[in-house]
Design a protein around this motif. Structure first.
Motif, PDB file in Angstrom:
ATOM      1  N   LEU A  85       4.558  -6.862  -2.966  1.00 25.14           N
ATOM      2  CA  LEU A  85       4.267  -5.593  -2.296  1.00 25.14           C
ATOM      3  C   LEU A  85       5.505  -4.773  -1.976  1.00 25.14           C
ATOM      4  CD1 LEU A  85       1.661  -6.968   0.301  1.00 25.14           C
ATOM      5  CD2 LEU A  85       1.199  -5.981  -1.960  1.00 25.14           C
ATOM      6  N   GLY A  86       6.671  -5.411  -2.018  1.00 26.35           N
ATOM      7  CA  GLY A  86       7.894  -4.725  -1.634  1.00 26.35           C
ATOM      8  C   GLY A  86       8.152  -4.735  -0.144  1.00 26.35           C
ATOM      9  N   VAL A  87       7.220  -5.264   0.640  1.00 27.07           N
ATOM     10  CA  VAL A  87       7.350  -5.355   2.096  1.00 27.07           C
ATOM     11  C   VAL A  87       6.853  -6.723   2.535  1.00 27.07           C
ATOM     12  CG1 VAL A  87       6.787  -4.314   4.320  1.00 27.07           C
ATOM     13  CG2 VAL A  87       6.867  -2.878   2.278  1.00 27.07           C
ATOM     14  N   ASN A  88       7.527  -7.318   3.503  1.00 24.45           N
ATOM     15  CA  ASN A  88       7.156  -8.632   4.016  1.00 24.45           C
ATOM     16  C   ASN A  88       6.275  -8.460   5.259  1.00 24.45           C
ATOM     17  OD1 ASN A  88       6.988 -11.178   5.156  1.00 24.45           O
ATOM     18  ND2 ASN A  88       9.153 -11.660   4.892  1.00 24.45           N
ATOM     19  N   PRO A  89       4.972  -8.767   5.170  1.00 21.76           N
ATOM     20  CA  PRO A  89       4.108  -8.602   6.350  1.00 21.76           C
ATOM     21  C   PRO A  89       4.326  -9.666   7.417  1.00 21.76           C
ATOM     22  CG  PRO A  89       2.861  -9.592   4.568  1.00 21.76           C
ATOM     23  CD  PRO A  89       4.218  -9.262   4.008  1.00 21.76           C
ATOM     24  N   PHE A  90       4.928 -10.796   7.032  1.00 22.54           N
ATOM     25  CA  PHE A  90       5.087 -11.926   7.952  1.00 22.54           C
ATOM     26  C   PHE A  90       6.567 -12.151   8.260  1.00 22.54           C
ATOM     27  CE2 PHE A  90       1.210 -13.493   5.401  1.00 22.54           C
ATOM     28  CZ  PHE A  90       0.351 -12.710   6.155  1.00 22.54           C
ATOM     29  N   GLN A 108       4.409  -5.687   9.875  1.00 18.92           N
ATOM     30  CA  GLN A 108       5.817  -5.914  10.197  1.00 18.92           C
ATOM     31  C   GLN A 108       6.272  -5.004  11.330  1.00 18.92           C
ATOM     32  OE1 GLN A 108      10.065  -5.040   8.193  1.00 18.92           O
ATOM     33  NE2 GLN A 108       8.748  -6.292   6.906  1.00 18.92           N
ATOM     34  N   LYS A 109       5.738  -3.797  11.390  1.00 18.02           N
ATOM     35  CA  LYS A 109       6.141  -2.855  12.434  1.00 18.02           C
ATOM     36  C   LYS A 109       5.653  -3.280  13.806  1.00 18.02           C
ATOM     37  CE  LYS A 109       5.613   1.981  13.891  1.00 18.02           C
ATOM     38  NZ  LYS A 109       5.096   3.320  13.526  1.00 18.02           N
TER      39      LYS A 109
END
Length: 614
Positions: free
Chosen positions: A336-341, A268-269
């Motif tokens: 995961l608590g974070v959206n990679p996409f 994401q970053k």
């Protein structure tokens, strides 16, 4: 007179305005003769030639034809392949180090014969690289003096043509990761000039100089920023040739281990945008994944991977398209608590001719062999190992461009807009599109300062939606104006994707929110087609259907505050002639029955996301 005539705000609506006021159009993915598959295919244009065309000059194409764009582009990114950058020049010239290598000598001799032999050699060179069987002598890497020389000249060319406020160029390259022919390329874009970008050479994919693993690329990006104080980002190539690897749910570089939070945070970053459309097919949606979407089957490429060594299977499709990738991102975020996409919309050409020609009547295609000629629509593009044709060259699409809402036409402003995802992709036309999510008055569309309304009342494309008041649903303000020299607009749609709170299932729905003409949705909820004014004998069309501008304030009728969701707008033009129709008339040739002759160009905005915790 110093007192306020309107206490608390200036009379002039343009005073003290800090938000972006216009879109800038450009290409983020361009190859010149310095890329092996371009130079090996007959491309002779180099970066300075590409820049001249993009900024509005007339040049001579690789096949000796005069070419000019209808309008200059605003910004440009030349992204020659990281691996082997510039080696093709030495192969063609028969440099001593090339001729001393058996494979190098064979390629040089094949290219020297020209014609079909040279084209076959170019395809074989690409295949050898894709499969990891290319000779080290042909795979120029960091540490080779020629490699640094080529990179320094790429930087110098970008600096020569960078004209802030008029035409902006970026230092860039394409990290060319291939896993047994599955395309995982990323375009690496620097915000910086030579004082920082010149401290490094491109990261490649061949150990020990580089790696094909995206995690290693992200580590390189991190190190670049830490050591130079610079700013850099990566834009993944559209995934329709990745055979499911672009949005995989597991880490293919860690023996299929599940993705973890660290992976999601890094992706994401570093990958804020994703390539939704380009010449090798459109990557928004696929009809098998979105059977209720009548516009999903647009310029679809689904035969296999990049070099046609592996056929496509239906199971691969969800890992390849923007909409399914966005849905998978929501699913992974719940785990995961974070959206990679969590990516915005980018459009590009991926041209290998050094020319960005996205208008249908001015299309010089992807490779030099397919520059305008009477037979170019009938060429075989790729064949599978058993000899079956994978695709013919008529399926190349005249696409696309990235539109960036930036405060001015400079590297800093455009790059910053890309990082905040305030972008939209088009398949070629330069329509103007605004998209905001928030809380808007019903009469907001009566105002002409929609940007002021949008920024004041909500989040722009690429942003995050604040939670509405209890019992309310979010509003979306969307507006589109046709390309000044293009076709009218058929409709605006808002596509919603969400995770069902009860079942955990990923869902999607397409809403028609504004349209041209006197139409109304039928009993099935579908809006009738806009019509078709295309005359293939000319070819041409008329703008007496559709609308020159469309807008709507739409409230989500199915909103559930407990469900994570994304929303993006899709703007569709009325039917117009495809490049194949122009070829048929200009060259007096008949196209086969399977050849598409009419298209409906479109734009896709970056999504706006909603999360219950917002």
């Amino acid at each position: 007179m110093t007192e306020d005539v309107l206490p608390g705000r200036p009379y002039s609506p343009y005073a003290d305005r800090a938000f972006p006021t216009r879109p800038f159009f450009g290409d983020t993915h361009v190859h010149t003769a310095l890329s092996a598959d371009a130079g090996g295919g007959g491309t002779t244009l180099l970066p300075r030639d590409s820049y001249r065309l993009a900024r509005g000059e007339q040049i001579v194409s690789n096949t000796g034809q005069p070419v000019k764009l209808s309008r200059p582009l605003d910004f440009y990114m030349i992204t020659d392949h990281s691996d082997g950058m510039g080696a093709i020049t030495d192969i063609l010239a028969g440099a001593p180090n090339i001729l001393a290598d058996e494979q190098g000598k064979q390629f040089h001799e094949a290219f020297a014969q020209g014609g079909q032999m040279a084209r076959m050699a170019a395809q074989e060179l690409t295949k050898q690289f894709a499969q990891g069987t290319i000779s080290p002598a042909l795979n120029y890497q960091p540490g080779n003096p020629a490699y640094k020389r080529v990179w320094d000249d790429i930087i110098a060319a970008a600096e020569e043509f960078n004209d802030p406020g008029v035409f902006t160029t970026f230092i860039a390259y394409e990290w060319t990761s291939l896993v047994k022919g599955n395309n995982l390329h990323r375009n690496v874009i620097f915000r910086d000039g030579p004082e920082r970008a010149g401290q490094v050479v491109p990261y490649t994919t061949t150990p020990p100089f580089g790696s094909p693993d995206p995690r290693d690329l992200w580590a390189w990006l991190e190190n670049y920023e830490a050591t130079t104080g610079g700013d850099v980002t990566a834009i993944p190539h559209n995934g329709n040739l990745s055979n499911g690897m672009m949005f995989a749910l597991v880490d293919d570089f860690a023996d299929g281990a599940p993705l973890d939070a660290a992976y999601a945070e890094q992706r994401q970053k570093w990958e804020r945008l994703y390539e939704w459309t380009q010449m090798k097919g459109d990557g928004e949606a696929h009809p098998l994944l979105s059977p209720e979407d009548e516009f999903a089957n647009f310029e679809t490429w689904d035969f296999g991977n990049l070099d046609a060594t592996e056929r496509k299977t239906p199971e691969m499709l969800p890992g390849e398209y923007a909409r399914s990738g966005l849905l998978r991102g929501l699913e992974l975020e719940s785990e995961l608590g974070v959206n990679p996409f969590k990516f915005g919309a980018d459009g590009a050409t991926d041209t290998h001719t050094g020319m960005t020609t996205v208008e249908e009547e001015n299309f010089f295609s992807k490779f030099t062999a397919y520059e305008p000629n009477p037979e170019r629509a009938k060429n075989v593009g790729r064949t599978f190992p058993d000899g079956e044709i994978a695709y013919e060259s008529w399926i190349y699409s005249a696409a696309g461009l990235t539109a960036v809402w930036a405060t001015d036409n400079t590297r800093g402003a455009i790059f910053d807009a890309m990082e905040r995802r305030e972008t939209y992709a088009t398949t070629g036309p330069r329509m103007t599109v605004r998209f905001f999510g928030g809380d808007f008055a019903e009469d907001a569309l009566r105002r002409r300062d929609l940007a002021q309304v949008g920024y004041s009342g909500g989040a722009p494309m690429g942003g995050d939606l604040a939670a509405p008041a209890e019992g309310d649903a979010p509003d979306f303000l969307v507006y589109a104006l046709r390309d000044p020299i293009g076709a009218n607009l058929d409709r605006i749609q808002i596509i919603k994707g969400w995770i069902d709170a009860e079942t955990g299932e990923a869902m999607e729905k397409v809403y028609d929110v504004a349209w041209g003409g006197d139409r109304a949705p039928g009993a099935d909820g579908k809006l009738p087609p806009v019509g078709n004014t295309v005359d293939l004998s000319v070819p041409s069309w008329t703008n007496d259907i559709g609308a020159s501008e469309l807008g709507a304030i739409w409230t989500d009728p199915d909103f559930d505050p407990a469900e994570s969701a994304f929303y993006y707008a899709r703007v569709i033009e009325i039917p117009t002639p495809r490049w194949t129709a122009y070829d048929a008339v200009k060259f007096g040739v008949e196209m086969g029955p399977d050849v598409s002759m009419i298209t409906q160009d479109r734009a896709y905005t970056s999504p706006i996301w909603y999360a219950p915790e917002n």
